[in-house]
Design a protein around this motif. Structure first.
Motif: not given
Length: 177
Positions: A84-97
């Motif tokens: 996946x990481x060749x295609x994506x450079x953004x992570x979304x999370x609920x409570x990133x810290x």
């Protein structure tokens, strides 16, 4: 309004076996391509020493016997990175810290080099744009009529987070992705 073809990210969620952030026992991702949920996956992960704390088991229901033959974090991360990481450079999370620190601590433990990633926190956005008394992932999804899975299972939480973030994008014209 945003152009859906520009919305591409991975929502990510981790469950831990103990209070240590590097004790990941499950990883979940939800891939969003062109503003649509494309794929949701989860992996059970054998934490170091396969040790669990009672309260963590109470939260997610994952037990040592569930992960005794599972791959370690290094093996799971290599698959995520390769796929996946060749295609994506953004992570979304609920409570990133929390999620970012789980990833960072596990990368340190397993001596993994992490790529530069942009992080977006659906919890922080929810606090800015909604006026609910609670901003937990399951509560927000219930209030906003977003499809829910089993809360505190990484794949389901990742998909709920992805769907919440997409709703947040629809809910505000001032937020830029």
């Amino acid at each position: 309004m945003y152009d859906k073809s520009d919305i591409n990210f991975i929502a990510i969620d981790f469950e831990t076996a103990t209070s240590r952030r590097a004790s990941i026992c499950e990883v979940g991702i939800c891939v969003v391509r062109n503003g649509e949920v494309a794929e949701t996956r989860s992996w059970l992960v054998r934490p170091e020493d396969n040790r669990y704390q009672y309260w963590n088991i109470k939260v997610h229901g994952i037990r040592p016997q569930d992960t005794e033959n599972a791959p370690d974090f290094r093996q799971v991360w290599e698959e995520i990175e390769r796929t996946y990481l060749d295609e994506f450079d953004t992570f979304v999370a609920h409570n990133v810290p929390f999620d970012r620190s789980c990833l960072q601590h596990s990368a340190e433990l397993y001596r993994i080099h992490l790529p530069e990633m942009k992080w977006i926190c659906s919890l922080q956005i929810a606090r800015r744009i909604y006026s609910f008394g609670c901003n937990s992932l399951d509560y927000l999804c219930k209030q906003l009529d977003i499809k829910q899975g089993m809360h505190h299972r990484a794949g389901d939480d990742a998909e709920m987070c992805a769907r919440l973030f997409l709703r947040e994008l629809e809910s505000t014209e001032t937020f830029s992705y």
